[in-house]
Design a protein around this motif. Structure first.
Motif, PDB file in Angstrom:
ATOM      1  N   LYS A  48       5.252  -6.170  -1.022  1.00 48.90           N
ATOM      2  CA  LYS A  48       5.151  -5.049  -0.072  1.00 48.90           C
ATOM      3  C   LYS A  48       6.206  -3.986  -0.337  1.00 48.90           C
ATOM      4  CE  LYS A  48       2.980  -7.390   3.862  1.00 48.90           C
ATOM      5  NZ  LYS A  48       3.154  -7.793   5.284  1.00 48.90           N
ATOM      6  N   ASP A  49       7.352  -4.427  -0.844  1.00 50.29           N
ATOM      7  CA  ASP A  49       8.443  -3.473  -1.108  1.00 50.29           C
ATOM      8  C   ASP A  49       8.105  -2.521  -2.244  1.00 50.29           C
ATOM      9  OD1 ASP A  49       9.878  -4.672   0.868  1.00 50.29           O
ATOM     10  OD2 ASP A  49      11.148  -5.870  -0.466  1.00 50.29           O
ATOM     11  N   MET A  50       7.063  -2.841  -3.011  1.00 56.15           N
ATOM     12  CA  MET A  50       6.723  -2.022  -4.173  1.00 56.15           C
ATOM     13  C   MET A  50       5.607  -1.011  -3.883  1.00 56.15           C
ATOM     14  SD  MET A  50       6.650  -5.096  -7.003  1.00 56.15           S
ATOM     15  CE  MET A  50       7.892  -6.388  -6.990  1.00 56.15           C
ATOM     16  N   LEU A  51       5.026  -1.074  -2.680  1.00 58.29           N
ATOM     17  CA  LEU A  51       3.922  -0.176  -2.356  1.00 58.29           C
ATOM     18  C   LEU A  51       4.391   1.267  -2.303  1.00 58.29           C
ATOM     19  CD1 LEU A  51       2.093  -2.203   0.425  1.00 58.29           C
ATOM     20  CD2 LEU A  51       1.173  -1.623  -1.808  1.00 58.29           C
ATOM     21  N   GLN A  52       3.533   2.174  -2.690  1.00 60.56           N
ATOM     22  CA  GLN A  52       3.877   3.587  -2.745  1.00 60.56           C
ATOM     23  C   GLN A  52       3.476   4.319  -1.474  1.00 60.56           C
ATOM     24  OE1 GLN A  52       2.442   5.686  -6.105  1.00 60.56           O
ATOM     25  NE2 GLN A  52       3.521   4.450  -7.582  1.00 60.56           N
ATOM     26  N   HIS A  53       4.294   5.340  -1.115  1.00 56.98           N
ATOM     27  CA  HIS A  53       3.958   6.268  -0.039  1.00 56.98           C
ATOM     28  C   HIS A  53       3.024   7.335  -0.602  1.00 56.98           C
ATOM     29  CE1 HIS A  53       4.213   8.939   3.296  1.00 56.98           C
ATOM     30  NE2 HIS A  53       4.929   9.849   2.658  1.00 56.98           N
ATOM     31  N   GLU A  54       2.000   7.713   0.184  1.00 58.44           N
ATOM     32  CA  GLU A  54       0.988   8.630  -0.327  1.00 58.44           C
ATOM     33  C   GLU A  54       0.707   9.758   0.666  1.00 58.44           C
ATOM     34  OE1 GLU A  54      -2.088   5.709  -2.636  1.00 58.44           O
ATOM     35  OE2 GLU A  54      -1.972   5.583  -0.469  1.00 58.44           O
ATOM     36  N   THR A  55       0.239  10.873   0.140  1.00 58.56           N
ATOM     37  CA  THR A  55      -0.322  11.912   0.984  1.00 58.56           C
ATOM     38  C   THR A  55      -1.766  11.520   1.311  1.00 58.56           C
ATOM     39  OG1 THR A  55      -1.190  13.187  -0.870  1.00 58.56           O
ATOM     40  CG2 THR A  55       1.091  13.636  -0.194  1.00 58.56           C
ATOM     41  N   VAL A  56      -2.396  12.260   2.226  1.00 56.57           N
ATOM     42  CA  VAL A  56      -3.783  11.964   2.593  1.00 56.57           C
ATOM     43  C   VAL A  56      -4.689  12.093   1.367  1.00 56.57           C
ATOM     44  CG1 VAL A  56      -5.737  12.700   4.006  1.00 56.57           C
ATOM     45  CG2 VAL A  56      -3.432  12.698   4.969  1.00 56.57           C
ATOM     46  N   GLU A  57      -4.471  13.136   0.559  1.00 54.29           N
ATOM     47  CA  GLU A  57      -5.298  13.346  -0.625  1.00 54.29           C
ATOM     48  C   GLU A  57      -5.120  12.206  -1.621  1.00 54.29           C
ATOM     49  OE1 GLU A  57      -6.481  17.089  -3.527  1.00 54.29           O
ATOM     50  OE2 GLU A  57      -4.462  16.958  -2.716  1.00 54.29           O
ATOM     51  N   GLN A  58      -3.875  11.762  -1.790  1.00 54.67           N
ATOM     52  CA  GLN A  58      -3.613  10.661  -2.722  1.00 54.67           C
ATOM     53  C   GLN A  58      -4.229   9.360  -2.223  1.00 54.67           C
ATOM     54  OE1 GLN A  58       0.607  10.782  -2.767  1.00 54.67           O
ATOM     55  NE2 GLN A  58       0.717  12.639  -3.991  1.00 54.67           N
ATOM     56  N   ALA A  59      -4.090   9.103  -0.909  1.00 55.66           N
ATOM     57  CA  ALA A  59      -4.664   7.881  -0.344  1.00 55.66           C
ATOM     58  C   ALA A  59      -6.188   7.881  -0.482  1.00 55.66           C
ATOM     59  CB  ALA A  59      -4.258   7.747   1.121  1.00 55.66           C
ATOM     60  N   THR A  60      -6.798   9.038  -0.265  1.00 48.80           N
ATOM     61  CA  THR A  60      -8.251   9.158  -0.412  1.00 48.80           C
ATOM     62  C   THR A  60      -8.663   8.896  -1.855  1.00 48.80           C
ATOM     63  OG1 THR A  60      -8.298  10.794   1.371  1.00 48.80           O
ATOM     64  CG2 THR A  60     -10.224  10.683  -0.073  1.00 48.80           C
ATOM     65  N   ALA A  61      -7.934   9.500  -2.792  1.00 46.60           N
ATOM     66  CA  ALA A  61      -8.247   9.310  -4.213  1.00 46.60           C
ATOM     67  C   ALA A  61      -8.077   7.856  -4.627  1.00 46.60           C
ATOM     68  CB  ALA A  61      -7.355  10.213  -5.068  1.00 46.60           C
ATOM     69  N   ARG A  62      -6.998   7.237  -4.149  1.00 42.85           N
ATOM     70  CA  ARG A  62      -6.729   5.848  -4.512  1.00 42.85           C
ATOM     71  C   ARG A  62      -7.821   4.915  -4.003  1.00 42.85           C
ATOM     72  NH1 ARG A  62      -5.960   2.289  -0.597  1.00 42.85           N
ATOM     73  NH2 ARG A  62      -4.425   3.664   0.370  1.00 42.85           N
ATOM     74  N   ARG A  63      -8.234   5.094  -2.745  1.00 44.89           N
ATOM     75  CA  ARG A  63      -9.270   4.239  -2.179  1.00 44.89           C
ATOM     76  C   ARG A  63     -10.621   4.490  -2.858  1.00 44.89           C
ATOM     77  NH1 ARG A  63     -10.268  -0.634  -0.125  1.00 44.89           N
ATOM     78  NH2 ARG A  63     -12.115  -0.625   1.215  1.00 44.89           N
TER      79      ARG A  63
END
Length: 581
Positions: A48-63
């Motif tokens: 969990k300590d390695m998870l990245q913080h994302e913007t909404v656009e990045q989170a959308t792209a990642r999913r």
């Protein structure tokens, strides 16, 4: 329990988890007997300590990337893919009507002469053999605006440098251009961005193009190898793995990437052979940025006895122009985009929402005047980090993102037509530590609504300080916040108060004592708006084109309000601003 599974399986599970795949999906994908084993690995190895913080656009792209690459999809997956695809388009300012028309046209053309769907070859990974140049060209002509077609018409230029308005679909177009070129030519394509999560936005678009227009699912992590031998590669400027690759190169938001000289050497290495092309595109920052000498032609003139004139006027570059240095330059403002078919903007509304200086910078391709700002762009860019790599203790998706560690809040109120902003800043945990801007939230609405958003932050964080500008409209929010957080600190603007705020921020930024995520380019933009001036009595003060109609540099002032909780005299050096006597 982990001894039952080889290291390769555990490492694969880790890789999936760090791409934000749920433990249940990891269990199904890797054939692990019990999901509890995965939770044990997560806890034991601190994934969990390695998870990245994302913007909404990045989170959308990642999913979206995850769902498109998923092997066994269910009906809900396809529905979510459609929703995320539309959301990604909206976030980038894409015309959904044009996209729908192009998609329908592609689907109608995807059969043979009898209207039957063409069958794909089995067992061929990332098979693009059924995608013809004619179909690609038909969709391109339907999908884009005139200025994007101009970029395509000049695709063969060895180097293109495009200065652009924000949200006119540049990332979207260049993802398509590279996708089309990889299929028709078999050439490698490389996308270079400030962070890996930003590079993933390119990847999400390409996966979306293949699926929506050609019923083809592409797969790959850092690289997508196509069946014709071409590779689509996604790298970040802070990753050293970029060296050694070769292909046509796309670099986005180049004016907001630090250390341009190092970047340009890296780019030159990847596109050294004469067949490879380089494309730089960005909104402008300031003329002191390292990329400006390439844009202006100064770099070309440095070692020349007879200097060459470069016409950088909007009139000269509106249609694009090949310079003496063989760089094709193009300027596309929001007005240019509107005149060439893009009807996504209400320009009059934008002028009301932004100050003249910011509107010109964000939408009219005007460089900010670095000499007028009390902050230096190089100092500001050096504060940008990939938060997911260097902030292991910040977990934005958790109910308590920063556990019980203390944070400070800063709030800057809205003026008419402006946005209120609240930031969450983590103070240093030790003398050599740094401030961190964990969250920034823009607010619109009634005082009670904005106060309740601050109250929500009190429930998620261990808030030790709340600094609120009470000059004018901020007083209404302050009074409501004080009701549930009596320790809220009012900040009343005066010459001395503004001087203290700016000097504190200068000290923190010049000494590299603060960090924010590299994707938040609006933070350095906001600080660059802060200027030193004098009053009618020749007293020094600081402004950011704020008025009763348009307040701005809102996120910069919010950060300064949070930083004000640390005494000004913490450091002996007070900064380089001259003080009037």
């Amino acid at each position: 329990m982990s001894s039952r599974y080889p290291p390769e399986i555990i490492e694969a599970a880790k890789g999936l988890f760090l791409r934000h795949i749920t433990p249940a999906e990891i269990q199904q994908q890797l054939g692990i007997n019990n999901v509890r084993v995965i939770y044990q690995w997560i806890e034991r190895h601190n994934w969990k300590d390695m998870l990245q913080h994302e913007t909404v656009e990045q989170a959308t792209a990642r999913r979206l990337i995850h769902l498109v690459e998923k092997t066994n999809k269910v009906a809900g997956d396809y529905q979510e893919i459609d929703r995320l695809s539309n959301l990604l388009d909206k976030l980038a300012g894409i015309d959904l009507k044009k996209a729908k028309t192009a998609r329908e046209k592609a689907q109608s053309d995807h059969g043979d002469a009898g209207g039957n769907r063409k069958k794909k070859k089995r067992g061929v990974k990332n098979d693009v053999s059924g995608i013809t140049p004619e179909r690609l060209e038909t969709i391109r002509k339907e999908l884009f605006y005139d200025y994007q077609h101009r970029w395509h018409d000049n695709k063969s230029q060895r180097t293109r440098f495009i200065l652009k308005s924000r949200q006119i679909g540049a990332t979207y177009y260049f993802a398509w251009e590279a996708f089309q070129d990889a299929i028709t030519s078999g050439d490698n394509q490389i996308f270079l961005s400030a962070s890996r999560s930003q590079a993933d936005i390119f990847k999400a678009y390409i996966l979306k193009f293949a699926r929506e227009y050609f019923d083809t699912e592409l797969k790959g992590v850092d690289v997508i190898p196509l069946s014709n031998g071409a590779e689509l590669r996604f790298v970040s400027t802070n990753g050293r793995t970029a060296q050694g690759y070769h292909g046509h190169l796309y670099i986005d938001e180049v004016f907001w990437i630090p250390d341009f000289d190092r970047l340009n050497k890296l780019a030159s290495g990847m596109a050294a052979h004469k067949k490879w092309r380089k494309t730089y595109f960005s909104t402008p920052s300031v003329k002191s940025h390292g990329a400006y000498t390439l844009w202006s032609g100064e770099r070309y003139n440095e070692s020349r006895r007879h200097k060459v004139e470069f016409d950088l006027s909007r009139a000269a570059l509106r249609e694009g122009q090949l310079g003496p240095d063989k760089v094709w330059r193009n300027v596309v403002t929001v007005e240019d985009a509107a005149n060439q078919g893009c009807d996504l903007f209400d320009i009059d509304e934008l002028k009301q929402e932004y100050t003249e200086a910011e509107f010109n910078n964000l939408f009219m391709c005007a460089f900010m005047e670095a000499g007028l700002s009390v902050f230096k762009l190089d100092d500001l860019l050096s504060c940008a980090v990939c938060s997911g790599e260097v902030w292991p203790d910040f977990k934005p998706r958790q109910p308590r993102p920063f556990a019980n560690y203390p944070v400070w809040l800063g709030y800057d109120p809205a003026r008419t037509g402006d946005r209120s902003t609240v930031v969450v800043v983590a103070p240093p945990m030790h003398p050599a530590g740094k401030f961190r801007v964990l969250e920034k939230i823009q607010l619109k609405g009634a005082f009670s609504y904005q106060a309740n958003r601050i109250k929500d932050l009190l429930g998620r964080y261990n808030v030790q300080f709340v600094g609120i500008d009470c000059t004018g409209p901020g007083l209404g929010v302050f009074e409501q916040v004080k009701a549930f957080y009596p320790r809220a600190t009012p900040i009343h603007y005066s010459l001395n108060a503004k001087t203290a705020l700016v000097l504190k921020a200068m000290d923190v930024i010049e000494n590299a004592r603060i960090e924010w995520d590299a994707e938040h380019t609006d933070i350095p933009q906001a600080f660059l708006q802060v200027k030193q001036t004098t009053t009618g009595n020749d007293l020094v003060t600081y402004v950011a084109d704020r008025s009763s109609k348009t307040g701005h540099a809102d996120v910069a002032w919010s950060i300064m309000h949070a930083l004000s909780n640390e005494p000004l005299d913490r450091k002996q050096r007070r900064g380089s601003i001259a003080m009037a006597g």
